[in-house]
Enzyme design. Structure first.
Site, PDB file in Angstrom:
ATOM      1  NE  ARG A 107      73.699 -79.726  43.620  1.00 28.07           N
ATOM      2  CZ  ARG A 107      73.558 -81.043  43.473  1.00 28.07           C
ATOM      3  NH1 ARG A 107      73.274 -81.559  42.300  1.00 28.07           N
ATOM      4  NH2 ARG A 107      73.720 -81.845  44.492  1.00 28.07           N
ATOM      5  CG  HIS A 134      77.925 -82.796  47.696  1.00 32.86           C
ATOM      6  ND1 HIS A 134      76.834 -82.064  48.151  1.00 32.86           N
ATOM      7  CD2 HIS A 134      77.406 -83.738  46.859  1.00 32.86           C
ATOM      8  CE1 HIS A 134      75.729 -82.544  47.616  1.00 32.86           C
ATOM      9  NE2 HIS A 134      76.044 -83.557  46.841  1.00 32.86           N
ATOM     10  CD  GLN A 137      75.903 -87.570  48.917  1.00 32.80           C
ATOM     11  OE1 GLN A 137      75.085 -87.063  48.156  1.00 32.80           O
ATOM     12  NE2 GLN A 137      75.735 -88.785  49.421  1.00 32.80           N
ATOM     13  CG  ASP A 231      81.338 -88.504  42.623  1.00 25.84           C
ATOM     14  OD1 ASP A 231      80.254 -88.690  42.034  1.00 25.84           O
ATOM     15  OD2 ASP A 231      81.804 -87.365  42.843  1.00 25.84           O
TER      16      ASP A 231
HETATM   17  N1  NVA Z   1      81.212 -85.063  41.804  1.00 23.85           N
HETATM   18  C1  NVA Z   1      79.828 -85.075  41.394  1.00 23.85           C
HETATM   19  C2  NVA Z   1      78.945 -85.218  42.583  1.00 23.85           C
HETATM   20  C3  NVA Z   1      77.473 -85.353  42.255  1.00 23.85           C
HETATM   21  C4  NVA Z   1      76.616 -85.511  43.472  1.00 23.85           C
HETATM   22  C5  NVA Z   1      79.524 -83.803  40.646  1.00 23.85           C
HETATM   23  O1  NVA Z   1      79.963 -82.724  41.088  1.00 23.85           O
HETATM   24  O2  NVA Z   1      78.874 -83.877  39.600  1.00 23.85           O
HETATM   25  N1   CP Z   2      74.145 -86.865  45.398  1.00 21.73           N
HETATM   26  C1   CP Z   2      73.578 -85.764  44.908  1.00 21.73           C
HETATM   27  O1   CP Z   2      73.922 -84.635  45.284  1.00 21.73           O
HETATM   28  O2   CP Z   2      72.625 -85.996  43.979  1.00 21.73           O
HETATM   29  P1   CP Z   2      71.883 -84.906  43.081  1.00 21.73           P
HETATM   30  O3   CP Z   2      72.910 -84.367  42.103  1.00 21.73           O
HETATM   31  O4   CP Z   2      70.773 -85.658  42.408  1.00 21.73           O
HETATM   32  O5   CP Z   2      71.375 -83.813  43.963  1.00 21.73           O
END
Ligand code: NVA
Ligand code: CP
Length: 340
Positions: A107, A134, A137, A231
């Site tokens: 990540r 993602h 997800q 989101d």
């Molecule tokens: N768009 C958000 C998704 C978090 C799961 C981020 O990248 O922070």
């Molecule tokens: N939805 C998601 O990826 O959550 P986290 O940032 O907690 O991993």
């Protein structure tokens, strides 16, 4: 479907509808096996490394619990404490970690970093979120939609409302195109999904019967929807100063009861990848309230705290789908043999 053994899981467009469906079927079989306490351990003796350059609750816990359920050992390397990216390049990190581990989760920031890891690693690499995509997800979202709506995915209508330029806006558009949904991306024009992703999704849609729309109009976007998805308005890694501009741009797009009514569908359900700013019960939520007087951002509690909210089902399904990705790519397991 050909086996997913030894494949990477980097972005949706690397997969066919058949392959994504097979992963959801496998996740369903593993979920059922766990519920009946008869889960087989397909990953005994395997070692997995989790690389996190950004924070996480769900993704980290999903990988850890899924790995433990399947008999694998996990090593976590967080945003600080390893050499990755600072003293050691992604290609070098990939070649070192391949000598220790059977699978690598990443990540972080640019998609090019996880692609570099995958290019140089000898073991499967899984994308746990980048700025652009993602895909773990997405799989949980689609699995949840299959479970919560009686229509097949290819008959479902989904609107994503909010910052459509980022990972979730991209993944939902591409995933919907591959799986044949009627997908609407609803955002002010300056936050629209990029032309490159839109055109690639539209090209996929021509082959799958999906419908892909970008619109500024909430009324047009949500009409008849089975699911509304949003989101956070500011994603991890974005600078602090964008909050004011995002609040100004996106406040008219907050999901509340009025937006749900606008769908005209009394059975409309709500999805969110989480975490969510739906009240002031977080330090950032309270700070935003103090600075801008906004109580809830992308969704308000009349929807978030209602029975329409499926976000916690999605959160659980992160674990089952990530488990499916690991057992398919590390052990070549499919839904037919998952419970045996
Ligand atoms: N768009 C958000 C998704 C978090 C799961 C981020 O990248 O922070
Ligand atoms: N939805 C998601 O990826 O959550 P986290 O940032 O907690 O991993």
């Amino acid at each position: 479907m050909s086996s997913l053994l030894n494949r990477d899981y980097l972005k949706e467009s690397d997969f066919t509808a058949e392959e994504l469906t097979a992963l959801m079927d496998l996740a369903g079989a593993l979920k059922e096996a766990k519920r009946h306490k008869r889960e087989p351990r397909h990953l005994q003796g395997r070692n997995i490394v989790l690389l996190f350059e950004k924070d996480s609750t769900r993704t980290r816990c999903a990988f850890e619990v899924a790995a433990h359920d399947q008999g694998a050992q996990v090593t976590y390397l967080g945003p600080s404490g390893s050499q990755m990216g600072k003293k050691e390049s992604m290609p070098d990190t990939a070649r070192v970690l391949s000598r220790f581990f059977d699978g690598i989760e990443y990540r972080g920031f640019a998609q090019s970093r996880v692609e570099a890891l995958a290019q140089y690693a000898d073991v499967p690499v899984w994308n746990g979120l980048t700025n652009e995509w993602h895909p773990t997800q997405l799989l949980a979202d689609m699995m949840t939609m299959r479970e919560c709506c009686p229509k097949p995915l290819s008959g479902q209508t989904l609107a994503y409302i909010g910052d459509a330029r980022y990972n979730m806006g991209n993944s939902l558009m591409m995933g919907s195109a591959i799986l044949g949904l009627d997908f609407r991306s609803v955002a002010p024009r300056s936050l629209w999904t990029g032309d490159d992703v839109y055109e690639a999704a539209a090209a996929k849609a021509r082959g799958t019967g999906a419908r892909i729309l970008r619109t500024e109009s909430l009324a047009e976007g949500v009409k008849g929807c089975d699911f509304l998805y949003t989101d956070v308005w500011v994603s991890m890694g974005e600078p602090e100063h964008v909050w004011k501009e995002r609040i100004d741009l996106l406040s008219p797009y907050r999901i509340n009861d009025a937006v749900v009514r606008l769908t005209g569908n009394p059975d409309c359900q709500f999805l969110h990848c989480l975490p969510s700013f739906h009240n002031r019960d977080t330090s950032i939520g309270e700070d935003i309230y103090q600075r801008y007087g906004v109580e809830a951002m992308e969704v308000s509690d009349d929807v978030f705290e209602s029975p329409r909210n499926r976000a916690f089902d999605e959160a659980e399904n992160r674990m089952h789908t990530i488990k499916a990705i690991m057992v398919a790519t590390l052990a070549g397991v499919d839904a037919g043999i998952a419970g045996n």
